[in-house]
Scaffold this motif. Sequence first.
Motif, PDB file in Angstrom:
ATOM      1  N   UNK A  34       0.814  -1.219   0.000  1.00 21.83           N
ATOM      2  CA  UNK A  34       0.000   0.000   0.000  1.00 21.83           C
ATOM      3  C   UNK A  34       0.846   1.266   0.000  1.00 21.83           C
ATOM      4  N   UNK A  36       1.393   5.132   0.412  1.00 22.91           N
ATOM      5  CA  UNK A  36       0.731   6.171   1.198  1.00 22.91           C
ATOM      6  C   UNK A  36       1.299   7.563   0.929  1.00 22.91           C
ATOM      7  N   UNK A  37       2.375   7.626   0.176  1.00 22.99           N
ATOM      8  CA  UNK A  37       3.003   8.925  -0.047  1.00 22.99           C
ATOM      9  C   UNK A  37       3.899   8.877  -1.276  1.00 22.99           C
ATOM     10  N   UNK A  39       6.567  11.485  -3.444  1.00 19.55           N
ATOM     11  CA  UNK A  39       7.252  12.775  -3.536  1.00 19.55           C
ATOM     12  C   UNK A  39       7.873  12.888  -4.925  1.00 19.55           C
ATOM     13  N   UNK A  57       6.581   6.027  -0.806  1.00 21.07           N
ATOM     14  CA  UNK A  57       6.565   5.363   0.497  1.00 21.07           C
ATOM     15  C   UNK A  57       5.315   4.505   0.642  1.00 21.07           C
ATOM     16  N   UNK A  59       3.299   1.502   3.307  1.00 15.67           N
ATOM     17  CA  UNK A  59       3.153   1.294   4.744  1.00 15.67           C
ATOM     18  C   UNK A  59       4.434   0.679   5.311  1.00 15.67           C
ATOM     19  N   UNK A  81      -0.544  13.341  -4.803  1.00 15.17           N
ATOM     20  CA  UNK A  81      -0.321  13.825  -3.435  1.00 15.17           C
ATOM     21  C   UNK A  81      -1.459  13.358  -2.532  1.00 15.17           C
TER      22      UNK A  81
ATOM     23  N   UNK B  32      -2.416  -4.106   3.803  1.00 15.69           N
ATOM     24  CA  UNK B  32      -2.319  -3.649   5.192  1.00 15.69           C
ATOM     25  C   UNK B  32      -3.407  -2.621   5.520  1.00 15.69           C
ATOM     26  N   UNK B  33      -3.608  -1.663   4.619  1.00 22.07           N
ATOM     27  CA  UNK B  33      -4.578  -0.606   4.902  1.00 22.07           C
ATOM     28  C   UNK B  33      -6.006  -1.138   4.963  1.00 22.07           C
ATOM     29  N   UNK B 227      -0.370  -0.527  12.713  1.00 19.42           N
ATOM     30  CA  UNK B 227      -1.143   0.698  12.469  1.00 19.42           C
ATOM     31  C   UNK B 227      -2.202   0.876  13.556  1.00 19.42           C
ATOM     32  N   UNK B 288       1.514  16.252   4.430  1.00 13.44           N
ATOM     33  CA  UNK B 288       1.604  14.845   4.037  1.00 13.44           C
ATOM     34  C   UNK B 288       3.071  14.438   3.982  1.00 13.44           C
ATOM     35  N   UNK B 289       3.465  13.654   4.961  1.00 11.59           N
ATOM     36  CA  UNK B 289       4.846  13.159   5.057  1.00 11.59           C
ATOM     37  C   UNK B 289       4.808  11.993   6.033  1.00 11.59           C
ATOM     38  N   UNK B 290       5.596  10.966   5.748  1.00 12.22           N
ATOM     39  CA  UNK B 290       5.545   9.751   6.561  1.00 12.22           C
ATOM     40  C   UNK B 290       6.605   9.799   7.664  1.00 12.22           C
ATOM     41  N   UNK B 292       8.869   8.181  10.357  1.00  8.18           N
ATOM     42  CA  UNK B 292       9.313   6.814  10.620  1.00  8.18           C
ATOM     43  C   UNK B 292      10.231   6.790  11.832  1.00  8.18           C
ATOM     44  N   UNK B 295      13.549   9.078  13.109  1.00 13.10           N
ATOM     45  CA  UNK B 295      13.621  10.452  12.600  1.00 13.10           C
ATOM     46  C   UNK B 295      13.743  11.424  13.782  1.00 13.10           C
ATOM     47  N   UNK B 312       0.991   5.893   8.589  1.00 11.34           N
ATOM     48  CA  UNK B 312      -0.179   6.520   7.976  1.00 11.34           C
ATOM     49  C   UNK B 312      -1.392   5.910   8.668  1.00 11.34           C
ATOM     50  N   UNK B 319      -1.050  11.352   8.917  1.00 13.09           N
ATOM     51  CA  UNK B 319       0.170  10.673   9.342  1.00 13.09           C
ATOM     52  C   UNK B 319       0.383  10.972  10.823  1.00 13.09           C
ATOM     53  N   UNK B 340      12.677  14.849   7.730  1.00 16.36           N
ATOM     54  CA  UNK B 340      12.434  13.732   6.822  1.00 16.36           C
ATOM     55  C   UNK B 340      13.224  13.990   5.542  1.00 16.36           C
ATOM     56  N   UNK B 341      14.188  13.183   5.282  1.00 22.32           N
ATOM     57  CA  UNK B 341      15.053  13.356   4.102  1.00 22.32           C
ATOM     58  C   UNK B 341      15.570  14.802   3.990  1.00 22.32           C
TER      59      UNK B 341
END
Lengths: 126, 364
Positions: A34, A36-37, A39, A57, A59, A81, B32-33, B227, B288-290, B292, B295, B312, B319, B340-341
């Motif tokens: 899945x 979810x993001x 970029x 990205x 899950x 997005x 998973x979701x 999750x 919107x950014x994951x 993890x 971080x 997420x 998130x 993040x990055x």
Amino acid sequence: MADVKFAQSHEWVRVEGECAVVGITEYAQKQLGDIVFVELPKVGDKLKQSFQFGVVESTKAASELYAPLSGQVNEVNTDLVHNPQWVNEEPFGKGWMIKVKIEDKDELGRLLDEESYKALVQKEGH
Amino acid sequence: MKYTPFYQEYLENQARIVDFAGWALPLEYTSTLSEAKAVRSRCGLFDASHMGQILIRGAGALSLLQKLTPNDICLIQEGQQQYNLFLNSEGGVVDDLMVYRRQNSFLCVVNALNTDKVYRWLRANAEKNVEIIDVSTNTALLCVQGPCAEDVMQAVMGRDLSDLQYMHFIEGDFDGKKTLISRSGYTGEDGFEIYTAWEDGIKWWCGIMEQRAKYGLQLCGLGARDILRIEVGYPLYGHELDEKINPLEASLEWVVKFEKDFIAKQKILDAKREGVKRKRVGFVMQERAVPRRGYSLYSQGNFIGKVSSGTYSPHLDQFIGMAYIDSQYEQEGTLVDIEIREKFCRARLKSYPFVKLGIKHKGT
């Protein structure tokens, strides 16, 4: 899918005139799970073949996206997005990522055709 | 690699299998979701047979447990369970666990990763009048979780379960299967946990799966489990808890009962008096950014801590995560930046649970 080429890093390229549409393959989206993001670069950014142009990205993990071709970004699928799951649903359709103005047609020759890509995927074990 | 009694079922249901603490377990079946969503809206079935079960009995059983844990086991009666922690002599967490108070014994359910360690820890601290038995390898554990869990289990068992309250359990011979069933779980939803003999596990699995279509039950893997627990702010050992984190730092002070005596009580009292330097908090990303694990978090450019878990949330379409940060920043609503990055992404501290709990408290 005569006009479609594949990178070893699991991106696809579809040539449309002077431009190339880029996304990730069905195999890649399945492996990622899945999404979810996403970029992506901005319109006008210069890409270089085999260099990173974005991140996807799931899950599970973050994975880098590599430019299958060099050139300037002409268009970006900004819908991703808010709808990153489109990459899972239709990686070759509404899950496309960017359009690049082709800089060097010879680079296409360094990509895999469908048959070679299928062989690569089989070798990777699925 | 170790295999639970349901490994064949994973394969038949096209699970993606991963190594978790030496066990071959399903990461996900379909997605998973969608598995996580099914648990919030209907029902999911998890295999948690990898978890450890340690039986403690004998005249000194209660006092051993009381000595090694900060929660007061005398607060629960036979037929009840309690969330608790095993602490080390410094006040750090050896493991978090669920204690089931039975007629003549206590059943401690511990993390798969820690089963051997906890067993040795108990042994090392036990007097002669305590018997400690690791029954993990003979205990299958299935979890039915979600708003339809009661309907599913009633259909499977052909009996009313509405009287079984949250954090209570029943034990007996159900249709020839010796089983312990508790109303509990790790998802924040109503649900049941079914402990049975290894060889009887498959009978329960099949019985539950017969209700699959009727209740829209979904098989769920570790991805969904993670999750769901993050959405309700439940800690996971190795992420939010470890040997160097004390319960106050982990925001688990509610577990600590200072009226009773226990290992490292003085150290925890000292920490309470002095105030802890770091604290577990929850946060929601403002973009919107994951986020993890690992971080870094910053406040106005200053490093203040690290993400312990992030995900997420399909339920919120946001998130979210948990972090350990310098306690002076712990206040709800504080804006922080998560790197993040090499980019700063805005997050706002927010107390968990991030989603409304579905568990049915009846005054306990």
